[in-house]
Design an enzyme around this catalytic site. Sequence first.
Site, mmCIF file in Angstrom:
data_model
loop_
_atom_site.group_PDB
_atom_site.id
_atom_site.type_symbol
_atom_site.label_atom_id
_atom_site.label_comp_id
_atom_site.label_asym_id
_atom_site.label_seq_id
_atom_site.Cartn_x
_atom_site.Cartn_y
_atom_site.Cartn_z
ATOM 1 N N ARG A 233 32.636 36.701 4.717
ATOM 2 C CA ARG A 233 32.393 35.670 5.719
ATOM 3 C C ARG A 233 31.943 36.320 7.016
ATOM 4 O O ARG A 233 32.460 37.363 7.429
ATOM 5 C CB ARG A 233 33.644 34.827 5.952
ATOM 6 C CG ARG A 233 33.931 33.808 4.854
ATOM 7 C CD ARG A 233 32.881 32.692 4.877
ATOM 8 N NE ARG A 233 33.139 31.646 3.896
ATOM 9 C CZ ARG A 233 32.650 31.618 2.674
ATOM 10 N NH1 ARG A 233 31.874 32.611 2.263
ATOM 11 N NH2 ARG A 233 32.902 30.604 1.859
ATOM 12 N N GLU A 262 24.516 32.903 11.434
ATOM 13 C CA GLU A 262 23.646 32.727 10.266
ATOM 14 C C GLU A 262 23.187 31.286 10.076
ATOM 15 O O GLU A 262 22.072 31.037 9.604
ATOM 16 C CB GLU A 262 24.350 33.206 8.993
ATOM 17 C CG GLU A 262 25.523 32.355 8.573
ATOM 18 C CD GLU A 262 26.181 32.839 7.282
ATOM 19 O OE1 GLU A 262 26.329 32.023 6.383
ATOM 20 O OE2 GLU A 262 26.550 34.020 7.210
ATOM 21 N N HIS A 303 22.945 34.386 3.041
ATOM 22 C CA HIS A 303 24.139 33.920 2.308
ATOM 23 C C HIS A 303 23.766 33.662 0.849
ATOM 24 O O HIS A 303 23.972 32.576 0.300
ATOM 25 C CB HIS A 303 24.696 32.646 2.949
ATOM 26 C CG HIS A 303 26.184 32.538 2.804
ATOM 27 N ND1 HIS A 303 27.027 32.282 3.857
ATOM 28 C CD2 HIS A 303 26.984 32.664 1.718
ATOM 29 C CE1 HIS A 303 28.275 32.247 3.430
ATOM 30 N NE2 HIS A 303 28.274 32.482 2.135
#
Length: 337
Positions: A233, A262, A303
Site C-alpha cells: 500500500r 497514485e 497498482h
Amino acid sequence: MNTAFFDLAEWEVPIIKQRCKELGLNLVKASTDQFDISHCSEIKNVEVLSVFLSKVNQAMIQELPNVKLISTRATGFDQIDTDFAKKKGITVIYLPSYAESTVAQYTMAFILMLSRRLSVTFSQSMRGHFDQKTTRGNDIKGKTLGIIGTGKIGCALIKMASGFGMNIICHDMFPKADIIEECKVQYVPLEELFRNSDIISIHTPYTKETHHLINMNTLKLLKKGVLLVNTARGPIVDISAIRQGLKNNIFGGVAMDTFEGENIWIHKENMLDDTEMPSAEIFKQAIEAQSLLNYENVILTPHNAFNSYEARQRMIETTLSDIITFCQKGNCPDRVV
C-alpha cells in the site's frame, strides 16, 4: 439480494451478469466506473455493494439505507469506512487470498529489473543505444532480501526468492514456523532488517502503525545502494523520504506499484467530475511521485501487481462465493466487521 458491482474491467461485466443470473442474485448495476456518491441515487435499494479500490466513506454509506454487505475485491480494505459500517450493522468482507502468487511474481520481476538494470537497458535499446557499461547490474544470488510482512504474498515471495539462492530475513509480528523450517528464513527486528538488507520488499497491511514505515528516519538505517520494492500500500512509504533517499544516493533503485498520490495518476480522467476533490496534500504527493521518474533507477506502475486474467477471474469467483455465503448464512469467513 439486490447487488451492484463497480470498478469492473469491461471484459468482466458480461461474466458478472451471467454468474449473477446463474446464482440468483438480482444485479442492479455492473459498471466499469469508479464508485462515488453520485451513483448512490441510482442504486438506492441495493443490499450488496461490491467495489475494488473505490472509496466507500460515511457519506456514501448513509445514502444507501438498505445496504447489508460491502464487499471489496481486494486484500486491502483501508478504502472502506469500516468503523461507520460497523456502527450501522453493515458487514464488510475482503479477499485475503486470490493473487498471492500473482503479486509475488510481479515483485520478483521488480527485484530482477532493479538488480539487472533492465528498465535502463530497455529504455536505451528502444532508442537504438546499446552500451554494456551503463547497463551492468548485479546478481541476486547471495544477496540479503528483507521482507516486511509474511502473510500469503510475503510467503509466496520467500519461496520464489529461495529458488534464486537469496539470503532471506523477515519482520512480522507473527512469525510463521512452517516458513522458517521450509525456507530457512530468519525473523529479525525491523531496525536490523533495515541495516542488513540489500533489497527490501514490503508486504505488510496498511494500518495506523505501518503508516510511513519507510520515512526520513529510516533513511539513516539503510545500506547505501539498497533496493526498495513496494507492492503493498502506498502510504506505508513516505514519498518525500523516497525522493530524499534518491537525491542522496541512498537507494540503488526503487520500484513501486503503489505509492502516495497514485489515485491522481490512475483516475485523472475522472478527476474534474468528482464531487469530492483530493486534498492539497494528495496533489503534492502526486507531484512528488511524478518527479521520481527523473531518476533512471525508478520504476512506477499503476497498482498493477494483482492484474492478471487468472487472478481477476479468481477475484470474481471468490467474491461471488462470499456473497452467496452471506446471503445464505448471514455471515462470511472473510469478514472484516
